[in-house]
Design a protein around this motif. Structure first.
Motif, PDB file in Angstrom:
ATOM      1  N   UNK A 146      36.023  45.226  18.732  1.00 20.53           N
ATOM      2  CA  UNK A 146      36.303  45.287  20.150  1.00 20.53           C
ATOM      3  C   UNK A 146      35.889  46.582  20.543  1.00 20.53           C
ATOM      4  N   UNK A 147      35.479  46.600  21.950  1.00 19.25           N
ATOM      5  CA  UNK A 147      34.734  47.766  22.432  1.00 19.25           C
ATOM      6  C   UNK A 147      35.704  48.363  23.381  1.00 19.25           C
ATOM      7  N   UNK A 148      36.275  47.523  24.345  1.00 19.80           N
ATOM      8  CA  UNK A 148      37.309  48.028  25.204  1.00 19.80           C
ATOM      9  C   UNK A 148      38.357  47.278  25.592  1.00 19.80           C
ATOM     10  N   UNK A 149      39.431  47.703  25.948  1.00 18.23           N
ATOM     11  CA  UNK A 149      40.709  46.888  26.127  1.00 18.23           C
ATOM     12  C   UNK A 149      41.298  47.245  27.581  1.00 18.23           C
ATOM     13  N   UNK A 150      41.266  46.461  28.648  1.00 13.33           N
ATOM     14  CA  UNK A 150      41.649  46.933  29.859  1.00 13.33           C
ATOM     15  C   UNK A 150      43.022  46.259  30.626  1.00 13.33           C
ATOM     16  N   UNK A 151      43.998  46.860  30.788  1.00 15.09           N
ATOM     17  CA  UNK A 151      45.086  46.116  31.440  1.00 15.09           C
ATOM     18  C   UNK A 151      44.659  45.737  32.883  1.00 15.09           C
ATOM     19  N   UNK A 152      45.053  44.582  33.154  1.00 10.23           N
ATOM     20  CA  UNK A 152      44.539  43.930  34.306  1.00 10.23           C
ATOM     21  C   UNK A 152      45.634  43.288  35.201  1.00 10.23           C
ATOM     22  N   UNK A 153      45.484  43.300  36.470  1.00  9.38           N
ATOM     23  CA  UNK A 153      46.267  42.209  37.158  1.00  9.38           C
ATOM     24  C   UNK A 153      45.325  41.523  38.086  1.00  9.38           C
ATOM     25  N   UNK A 154      45.368  40.246  38.158  1.00  9.27           N
ATOM     26  CA  UNK A 154      44.026  39.493  39.094  1.00  9.27           C
ATOM     27  C   UNK A 154      44.953  38.271  39.742  1.00  9.27           C
ATOM     28  N   UNK A 155      44.833  38.554  41.069  1.00  5.38           N
ATOM     29  CA  UNK A 155      45.424  37.440  41.835  1.00  5.38           C
ATOM     30  C   UNK A 155      44.750  37.368  43.308  1.00  5.38           C
ATOM     31  N   UNK A 156      44.798  35.940  43.651  1.00  4.03           N
ATOM     32  CA  UNK A 156      44.132  35.797  44.920  1.00  4.03           C
ATOM     33  C   UNK A 156      45.131  36.392  46.467  1.00  4.03           C
ATOM     34  N   UNK A 157      44.112  36.877  47.298  1.00  6.11           N
ATOM     35  CA  UNK A 157      44.809  37.375  48.344  1.00  6.11           C
ATOM     36  C   UNK A 157      44.266  36.865  49.683  1.00  6.11           C
ATOM     37  N   UNK A 158      44.838  36.885  50.773  1.00  8.42           N
ATOM     38  CA  UNK A 158      44.079  36.890  52.129  1.00  8.42           C
ATOM     39  C   UNK A 158      43.924  38.149  52.591  1.00  8.42           C
ATOM     40  N   UNK A 159      42.809  38.601  53.158  1.00  8.60           N
ATOM     41  CA  UNK A 159      42.396  39.875  53.665  1.00  8.60           C
ATOM     42  C   UNK A 159      41.901  39.707  55.036  1.00  8.60           C
ATOM     43  N   UNK A 160      42.275  40.601  56.130  1.00  6.24           N
ATOM     44  CA  UNK A 160      41.937  40.520  57.503  1.00  6.24           C
ATOM     45  C   UNK A 160      41.492  41.956  57.948  1.00  6.24           C
ATOM     46  N   UNK A 161      40.356  42.025  58.903  1.00  4.43           N
ATOM     47  CA  UNK A 161      39.932  42.964  59.553  1.00  4.43           C
ATOM     48  C   UNK A 161      39.414  42.550  60.867  1.00  4.43           C
ATOM     49  N   UNK A 162      38.079  42.911  61.038  1.00  5.13           N
ATOM     50  CA  UNK A 162      37.547  42.187  62.230  1.00  5.13           C
ATOM     51  C   UNK A 162      37.441  40.666  61.948  1.00  5.13           C
ATOM     52  N   UNK A 163      37.250  40.461  60.912  1.00  6.31           N
ATOM     53  CA  UNK A 163      36.850  38.806  60.565  1.00  6.31           C
ATOM     54  C   UNK A 163      38.042  38.780  59.324  1.00  6.31           C
ATOM     55  N   UNK A 164      38.060  37.474  58.869  1.00  7.70           N
ATOM     56  CA  UNK A 164      39.347  37.166  57.841  1.00  7.70           C
ATOM     57  C   UNK A 164      38.686  36.168  56.645  1.00  7.70           C
ATOM     58  N   UNK A 165      39.027  36.308  55.433  1.00  6.74           N
ATOM     59  CA  UNK A 165      38.661  35.813  54.352  1.00  6.74           C
ATOM     60  C   UNK A 165      39.518  35.849  53.287  1.00  6.74           C
ATOM     61  N   UNK A 166      39.363  35.067  52.321  1.00  5.99           N
ATOM     62  CA  UNK A 166      40.215  35.098  50.995  1.00  5.99           C
ATOM     63  C   UNK A 166      39.243  35.909  49.998  1.00  5.99           C
ATOM     64  N   UNK A 167      39.916  36.491  48.786  1.00  9.12           N
ATOM     65  CA  UNK A 167      39.454  37.092  47.917  1.00  9.12           C
ATOM     66  C   UNK A 167      40.238  37.114  46.608  1.00  9.12           C
ATOM     67  N   UNK A 168      39.716  37.452  45.716  1.00  4.72           N
ATOM     68  CA  UNK A 168      40.702  37.771  44.424  1.00  4.72           C
ATOM     69  C   UNK A 168      40.582  39.306  44.051  1.00  4.72           C
ATOM     70  N   UNK A 169      41.641  39.736  44.025  1.00  4.63           N
ATOM     71  CA  UNK A 169      42.080  41.369  43.885  1.00  4.63           C
ATOM     72  C   UNK A 169      42.037  41.610  42.387  1.00  4.63           C
TER      73      UNK A 169
END
Length: 430
Positions: free
Chosen positions: A103-126
């Motif tokens: 094993x080279x690396x082990x990284x604690x992680x939280x990965x969940x989808x969100x909706x993101x908005x600014x001038x435009x809007x889209x979905x992404x995975x954080x």
């Protein structure tokens, strides 16, 4: 007299200079013309183009597979370790996984989808990760991949600060640049009598990265792990631990050791996550190799046609050679040499042409795109910024061996037919 005996067809050794000379002259011209005969050029050109096409296509498919695999594993990791509940002692578990052999690396992680908005809007995975872990990922934080802003303040400040990083295509859809605010919206809010509420929070875009894979650049964003814990309500726990190993191709051999780190752990490796995708690539590569091998077979059949026509054209010459003392074996070898010369020269030319195409594929693609005024390799379709190609010596050797074998095989019947020619019958009509 001695010189005549020396060059007499009946006295020559197998594959002597005399046989090579006659074979070369037979390929060089027809009975009445000069230069290389048309049928020889057609056979040569067919083999050259078939070999070049096979080398080019197989190199592109291998390059596509390796580049995509490299990017998938560079961003996603090789395995994900999860428990039945969110992992609370993730620091100690990450250390235990990190010292597991291989094993080279082990990284604690939280990965969940969100909706993101600014001038435009889209979905992404954080993806919520620790600052030190993200900075190790050159596909995201490398200088050539950061297109705007920087990761200097990522994870710095109270509870990891307020900066997040976005993929270049997400930023383009939102119409934001480094320093602009964006609002994340998640369904992981507090539980109420009417269900879960939405959770909203505004962050600052600290960096915009470009992996080079259109899918990843349009899906993934990164935020500090502490902020992800707050935003998604994980308190002091994480969702999973991402593991990088020394030999990703042998990830199955690591599963038992990873699950032995703690009770109730389950492991999802990259081969499980992307199995159908890479199986499809492998099947497509095999099918394409089979089809192009058939093209080589068809191309080498031109040698059969050419040599049969050559035998008919040189019937009188063959009869004269036989009456001068040339054996059936000598005539057989002359036409074997003729056929294999076409196959060998065509194969070598095909290797050169295919290799030059693969090594200069980016300028060729750019030139053709400019010529036809269209993008011949759109990133939205192929998920990559450019045409990937990997010239493998083992693949070239396999293609070369198959082409030479088929060229030799194609010469056997015409050469045998020439050797069986009766000189008396041949001269009767001359």
């Amino acid at each position: 007299m001695a010189n005549q005996q020396q060059t007499s067809p009946g006295k020559t050794k197998p594959f002597s200079f005399f046989e090579w000379m006659v074979a070369r002259r037979y390929l060089g011209a027809t009975r009445t013309g000069k230069g290389v005969s048309l049928i020889t050029r057609i056979a040569f050109g067919g083999i050259m183009l078939a070999v070049a096409a096979l080398i080019s296509v197989m190199s592109i498919m291998q390059g596509f597979r390796l580049t995509l695999l490299d990017q998938l594993l560079g961003v996603n990791g090789h395995a994900h370790v999860q428990a039945e509940q969110p992992i609370s002692d993730y620091d100690s578990m990450a250390k235990a996984l990190g010292i597991t052999p291989g094993v080279r690396e082990a990284t604690p992680l939280i990965e969940l989808p969100v909706f993101v908005s600014a001038t435009g809007e889209t979905g992404m995975v954080v993806r919520g990760v620790r600052r030190e872990d993200l900075l190790k990922n050159n596909y995201v934080t490398g200088k050539e991949h950061v297109v705007d802003g920087s990761f200097e303040n990522f994870g710095v400040g109270d509870k990891g600060g307020k900066e997040i990083a976005l993929g270049s295509r997400i930023a383009s859809q939102l119409g934001v640049r480094a320093g602009d605010p964006v609002t994340l919206i998640s369904g992981q809010g507090p539980e109420t009598a009417f269900g879960r509420t939405l959770r909203r929070k505004t962050y600052i875009v600290g960096a915009i990265f470009h992996v080079g894979n259109a899918e990843y650049d349009a899906i993934y964003g990164f935020m500090p792990l502490e902020q992800a814990q707050l935003f998604f309500g994980f308190a002091d726990t994480v969702q999973q631990i991402e593991v990088m190993v020394d030999e990703p191709e042998k990830i199955k051999s690591y599963r038992d050791a990873l699950m032995a780190v703690g009770p109730g752990l389950r492991v999802t490796d990259w081969q499980q996550r992307f199995q159908s995708y890479f199986n499809a690539l492998q099947i497509e590569r095999f099918a394409m190799r089979l089809v192009l091998f058939l093209i080589i077979i068809v191309a080498t059949l031109n040698i059969v046609t050419g040599l049969i026509m050559l035998v008919k054209d040189k019937t009188g010459d063959i009869a004269v050679l036989r009456t001068m003392g040339a054996t059936q074996g000598s005539v057989l070898r002359i036409f074997l040499i003729s056929g294999t010369m076409i196959g060998t020269l065509g194969t070598l030319a095909g290797i050169f042409l295919g290799s030059m195409f693969v090594l200069n594929i980016d300028p060729i693609e750019n030139g053709l795109s400019a010529l036809f005024q269209t993008d011949l390799f759109p990133a939205e379709v192929y998920y990559l910024d450019g045409v990937p190609a990997k010239l493998e010596i083992s693949e070239v050797i396999l293609i070369t061996g198959f082409s030479l074998f088929m060229s030799f095989l194609s010469t056997l019947y015409p050469a045998w037919r020439a050797a069986r020619l009766d000189p008396v019958e041949a001269l009767r009509y001359e």
